[in-house]
Design a protein around this motif. Structure first.
Motif, short mmCIF file in Angstrom:
data_model
loop_
_atom_site.label_atom_id
_atom_site.label_comp_id
_atom_site.label_asym_id
_atom_site.label_seq_id
_atom_site.Cartn_x
_atom_site.Cartn_y
_atom_site.Cartn_z
N ALA A 5 0.86 -1.19 0.00
CA ALA A 5 0.00 0.00 0.00
C ALA A 5 0.89 1.23 0.00
O ALA A 5 1.97 1.24 0.60
CB ALA A 5 -0.94 0.01 1.21
N LEU A 6 0.41 2.29 -0.68
CA LEU A 6 1.20 3.52 -0.80
C LEU A 6 0.26 4.71 -0.80
O LEU A 6 -0.72 4.74 -1.54
CB LEU A 6 2.02 3.49 -2.10
N LEU A 16 13.67 4.47 -9.86
CA LEU A 16 12.57 3.85 -9.13
C LEU A 16 11.80 2.95 -10.08
O LEU A 16 11.31 3.39 -11.12
CB LEU A 16 11.63 4.93 -8.55
N ASP A 17 11.70 1.66 -9.75
CA ASP A 17 11.04 0.66 -10.60
C ASP A 17 9.91 0.01 -9.83
O ASP A 17 9.83 0.07 -8.59
CB ASP A 17 12.04 -0.42 -11.04
N GLY A 18 9.03 -0.66 -10.61
CA GLY A 18 8.03 -1.53 -10.02
C GLY A 18 6.76 -0.84 -9.57
O GLY A 18 5.94 -1.48 -8.89
N LEU A 19 6.53 0.38 -9.95
CA LEU A 19 5.31 1.07 -9.53
C LEU A 19 4.21 0.85 -10.56
O LEU A 19 4.44 0.85 -11.77
CB LEU A 19 5.57 2.57 -9.38
N GLN A 47 -0.96 4.00 -11.28
CA GLN A 47 -1.58 4.87 -10.29
C GLN A 47 -0.55 5.34 -9.25
O GLN A 47 -0.52 6.52 -8.88
CB GLN A 47 -2.74 4.15 -9.59
N ARG A 48 0.27 4.43 -8.79
CA ARG A 48 1.28 4.81 -7.80
C ARG A 48 2.37 5.69 -8.42
O ARG A 48 2.87 6.61 -7.76
CB ARG A 48 1.91 3.55 -7.18
N ALA A 52 1.84 7.86 -10.79
CA ALA A 52 1.24 9.19 -10.88
C ALA A 52 1.27 9.89 -9.52
O ALA A 52 1.54 11.09 -9.43
CB ALA A 52 -0.18 9.08 -11.41
N LEU A 53 1.01 9.14 -8.46
CA LEU A 53 1.05 9.72 -7.11
C LEU A 53 2.46 10.21 -6.77
O LEU A 53 2.64 11.30 -6.23
CB LEU A 53 0.59 8.68 -6.09
N VAL A 54 3.46 9.39 -7.10
CA VAL A 54 4.84 9.78 -6.81
C VAL A 54 5.22 11.02 -7.59
O VAL A 54 5.88 11.93 -7.07
CB VAL A 54 5.79 8.61 -7.11
N ARG A 55 4.78 11.12 -8.86
CA ARG A 55 5.10 12.30 -9.66
C ARG A 55 4.44 13.55 -9.08
O ARG A 55 5.03 14.64 -9.08
CB ARG A 55 4.66 12.08 -11.11
N ARG A 56 3.22 13.41 -8.57
CA ARG A 56 2.56 14.57 -7.95
C ARG A 56 3.32 15.03 -6.71
O ARG A 56 3.46 16.24 -6.46
CB ARG A 56 1.12 14.18 -7.56
N VAL A 57 3.81 14.08 -5.93
CA VAL A 57 4.59 14.44 -4.74
C VAL A 57 5.88 15.14 -5.15
O VAL A 57 6.28 16.15 -4.53
CB VAL A 57 4.87 13.19 -3.89
N VAL A 58 6.52 14.65 -6.20
CA VAL A 58 7.76 15.29 -6.67
C VAL A 58 7.47 16.71 -7.15
O VAL A 58 8.24 17.64 -6.89
CB VAL A 58 8.41 14.44 -7.78
N GLN A 59 6.35 16.89 -7.87
CA GLN A 59 5.99 18.23 -8.33
C GLN A 59 5.74 19.17 -7.15
O GLN A 59 6.12 20.34 -7.19
CB GLN A 59 4.75 18.15 -9.21
N ALA A 60 5.11 18.65 -6.09
CA ALA A 60 4.87 19.49 -4.90
C ALA A 60 6.19 19.88 -4.25
O ALA A 60 6.38 21.04 -3.85
CB ALA A 60 3.98 18.75 -3.92
#
Length: 264
Positions: A58-59, A84-87, A90-91, A93-101
């Protein structure tokens, strides 16, 4: 219906044919933030270590933020998502949003100009002065009300404390005041004699010293020493009493700390 218990988050470093890989497992969520922080993610692993997130159960955004700490940094100081591999999509996209923030916060912090910072410092200084002025006025008001309450009752006057503080601030300060006055007087005499000699008035150096110290320097030096020596000593003494809870003890036995400590 209770939620299923998710696995404890782990980060295991493995050696493969392609190099070292950090495998993230378990639930990387806000509920497990404490366990994730205990993994020691303050700094990314040394070197260009690839992170495999395929075993994450879960993430969420908090877990994504903590997961980004395991990644090496790119040239702009941001997490390198190429490592970063294996996402799932959906996950990812979430990680990219966090990086953009994170990138937006860094850009906003870097965009603060010197003028804006200067204005912020001036504003903080003004607010601090206003707050200290309010506290000073409150203290003066408390002192005046206490004085008006004690004045009609001579039995509550603490003459012993007054005499003690007169000795402490006045008599005990005489040696240092005399020494400082002598040293400053010597400097003024030397300068005055040098200047007056040019006008043929060197004999008036003694008069210069007398008038200077009787009218200006005497009271000024005494005030500076009282404020620096006795005032700071009173502050340190009351602060130590506050730290040792002696002021609370005075209030417990029904005594007013302002009347007992400040008025004398």
């Amino acid at each position: 219906m209770t939620r299923p218990q998710l696995a404890t988050p782990l980060l295991e470093l493995e050696r493969t044919a392609d190099g070292e890989v950090a495998r993230a497992r378990g639930a990387w969520t806000v509920d497990h933030a404490g366990a994730i922080a205990a993994l020691g993610l303050a700094t990314p692993p040394a070197g260009r270590v690839r992170v495999d997130a395929s075993a994450i159960d879960a993430l969420d955004s908090t877990g994504a933020m903590l997961l980004l700490r395991t990644l090496p940094r790119d040239g702009e100081g941001l997490p390198d998502l190429a490592m970063l591999d294996g996402l799932t999509p959906q996950r990812a996209a979430l990680v990219r949003r966090v990086v953009q923030a994170v990138a937006g916060e860094s850009t906003a912090a870097a965009g603060r100009g010197a003028l804006r910072q200067l204005l912020a410092n001036i504003g903080e200084a003004v607010l601090s002065i206003v707050a200290q002025s309010r506290q000073l006025l409150g203290f003066l008001g408390l002192l005046i009300t206490t004085w008006l309450r004690v004045l009609p009752h001579p039995a509550r006057w603490r003459l012993t404390s007054v005499v003690h503080h007169l000795e402490q601030t006045g008599l005990n300060a005489v040696p240092i005041v005399a020494l400082l006055s002598f040293l400053v007087g010597a400097v003024v005499a030397y300068l005055g004699a040098t200047v007056l000699e040019q006008f043929g008035a060197g004999l008036y150096t003694v008069d210069l010293i007398g008038f200077a110290f009787l009218r200006e320097f005497g009271g000024l030096l005494a005030a500076i020493l009282v404020a620096g020596r006795s005032g700071s000593a009173f502050t340190a003494q009351i602060g130590a009493m506050k730290n040792r809870e002696e002021i609370d003890a005075l209030e417990t036995i029904g005594l007013d700390p302002v009347e007992v400590l400040v008025m004398p």
